[in-house]
Design a protein around this motif. Sequence first.
Motif, PDB file in Angstrom:
ATOM      1  N   ALA A 374       4.147   9.283  -3.984  1.00  0.00           N
ATOM      2  CA  ALA A 374       4.048   8.838  -2.592  1.00  0.00           C
ATOM      3  C   ALA A 374       4.430   7.370  -2.466  1.00  0.00           C
ATOM      4  O   ALA A 374       5.079   6.964  -1.491  1.00  0.00           O
ATOM      5  N   LEU A 375       4.037   6.564  -3.442  1.00  0.00           N
ATOM      6  CA  LEU A 375       4.408   5.154  -3.428  1.00  0.00           C
ATOM      7  C   LEU A 375       5.917   4.973  -3.539  1.00  0.00           C
ATOM      8  O   LEU A 375       6.502   4.098  -2.875  1.00  0.00           O
ATOM      9  N   ALA A 376       6.559   5.789  -4.365  1.00  0.00           N
ATOM     10  CA  ALA A 376       8.014   5.706  -4.495  1.00  0.00           C
ATOM     11  C   ALA A 376       8.695   6.035  -3.173  1.00  0.00           C
ATOM     12  O   ALA A 376       9.623   5.335  -2.731  1.00  0.00           O
ATOM     13  N   VAL A 377       8.235   7.093  -2.524  1.00  0.00           N
ATOM     14  CA  VAL A 377       8.804   7.470  -1.225  1.00  0.00           C
ATOM     15  C   VAL A 377       8.528   6.390  -0.187  1.00  0.00           C
ATOM     16  O   VAL A 377       9.403   6.033   0.620  1.00  0.00           O
ATOM     17  N   ASP A 378       7.316   5.838  -0.203  1.00  0.00           N
ATOM     18  CA  ASP A 378       6.962   4.794   0.754  1.00  0.00           C
ATOM     19  C   ASP A 378       7.821   3.549   0.541  1.00  0.00           C
ATOM     20  O   ASP A 378       8.247   2.894   1.505  1.00  0.00           O
ATOM     21  N   LEU A 409       0.947   1.559   2.050  1.00  0.00           N
ATOM     22  CA  LEU A 409       1.316   0.969   0.767  1.00  0.00           C
ATOM     23  C   LEU A 409       0.107   0.318   0.098  1.00  0.00           C
ATOM     24  O   LEU A 409      -0.165   0.551  -1.090  1.00  0.00           O
ATOM     25  N   VAL A 410      -0.634  -0.491   0.848  1.00  0.00           N
ATOM     26  CA  VAL A 410      -1.816  -1.145   0.293  1.00  0.00           C
ATOM     27  C   VAL A 410      -2.846  -0.108  -0.151  1.00  0.00           C
ATOM     28  O   VAL A 410      -3.413  -0.185  -1.254  1.00  0.00           O
ATOM     29  N   THR A 437     -13.231   5.114   1.340  1.00  0.00           N
ATOM     30  CA  THR A 437     -14.048   5.069   2.557  1.00  0.00           C
ATOM     31  C   THR A 437     -14.052   3.684   3.203  1.00  0.00           C
ATOM     32  O   THR A 437     -14.119   3.569   4.427  1.00  0.00           O
ATOM     33  N   ARG A 438     -13.971   2.628   2.379  1.00  0.00           N
ATOM     34  CA  ARG A 438     -14.010   1.281   2.949  1.00  0.00           C
ATOM     35  C   ARG A 438     -12.684   0.886   3.596  1.00  0.00           C
ATOM     36  O   ARG A 438     -12.653  -0.043   4.405  1.00  0.00           O
ATOM     37  N   TYR A 439     -11.614   1.567   3.242  1.00  0.00           N
ATOM     38  CA  TYR A 439     -10.326   1.252   3.846  1.00  0.00           C
ATOM     39  C   TYR A 439     -10.108   2.030   5.149  1.00  0.00           C
ATOM     40  O   TYR A 439      -9.259   1.652   5.960  1.00  0.00           O
ATOM     41  N   LEU A 440     -10.861   3.087   5.350  1.00  0.00           N
ATOM     42  CA  LEU A 440     -10.659   3.912   6.548  1.00  0.00           C
ATOM     43  C   LEU A 440     -10.770   3.134   7.855  1.00  0.00           C
ATOM     44  O   LEU A 440      -9.965   3.362   8.774  1.00  0.00           O
TER      45      LEU A 440
END
Length: 461
Positions: A374-378, A409-410, A437-440
């Motif tokens: 997913a990171l590569a595609v992003d 990305l982050v 959960t903290r990034y949501l």
Amino acid sequence: MRERRETGVAQGPVDGEGLEVQIEQWRLYVQRSRAVTASDADEMEDHLRAQVADLGATGLDDDEAFLVAVRRMGSVDAVSREFAREHSERLWRHLVLVPDDGDSSGRTSWRELLVVLALGVGAGLAVKAGLVLLDDESLFLRNVGLLVLPFLAGYLAWKRRLTPPVLAALAAPFVVLAVVLNVYPFEPLGSTEVIAALHAPVALWCAVGLAYVGGRWRADENRMDFVRFTGELAIYFTLLAIGGGVLLGLSAGVFEVAGLDFEPLLESWVLPFCVPGAFVVAAWLVEAKQDVVENIAPVLTRVFTPLTLVMLVVMAGVLVASGDLAAADRALLILVDGVLLLVLALLLYSISARDPLARAGVFDALQLALVVAALAVDAVALTAMLTRIAEFGATPNKVVALGLNLLLLVHLVVAAWLQLRFLQGRRPFAALARWQTRYLPVYGAWAVAVVVLVPPLFGFV
């Protein structure tokens, strides 16, 4: 909140607490699982007592013997899964509407069902009224989230018995977004209006999360519960949609044989009531039958993770082979964003469905491969977006898509790092779950910023 991933036993004994009290507390926790009946709990308790007796014979005191015996028996989740496998017919008994363990619980279930049906009908009436009163298509699309999600939040608020201060905090985002969406002078079906209409439900869903956790949003486990709720809601809603689609198809066939046109009835009455109503009913099913879906969730994540990984690899190849990134089709980049969001949802649901006490295994390595792909595609998509902005200038769609990709990305970079450290045995699984959960809330804040700030920055075009 649901305590699905704990062992149910304190890390150390409480001074003065007898063996019988500890066993009783353990038994009460075990019986929270719907897969374990009273007779099952009796069998497990007999086994536990035998283990304690054997360990006591080796010289351990009661407290030490109890803790060691519980550890040997394994987590409650593992025991529940074993009983579910041995008694698969119980799955269907879990799906009945009213429990058979007493009149009081039955009355409670029927009362809750009536509340859910009333709110489902209310959501349908709101959508129907919106279609009639908001005759402008763009105006209706802007407000569709405001017509449905308050009823779902209302059910959760009723279920959690929220206090007036929490209810006021819950109502605030709905009121603010209602004002913004209906006061801003959007160009009909312009870019900023479409963007606001797409991001408003995301912001409102965070408000639904506030109702779900009962206002205790700061606790990591509460936010993870909401992640599970979201995934299970999608499963139940899909099942209801499939079943409803079959019924509607059969009804349309009967109408056609009778020489009647079913389409006007379908568009004017059936869909406006059934779709929002099914959404509320699906939420009730998640609350009432959560342990049934919990048995399905690990299977779904293990099926779709490798399939999604293959799709990402193919997509990365297509993007690289497209050559000039500035000339990459905008529809393709939009699809890439959709796939990345799907990967994020799959990752979150996989983590929420995993036993945090289990050791790292092959599936965890597969998830790491999924995140890396997913990171590569992003990265390719980000390069394409920056190239297009540099050559053709910034537009609302490009800026919002770029911001979303940076957020993803982050999120994925840190998730990949924590997953790798977990596989290496250097970080616990809890660290990975906490990061998710903290990034949501960042996504919720981003959605609010897009709805409130992007339209005036670009002149509401």
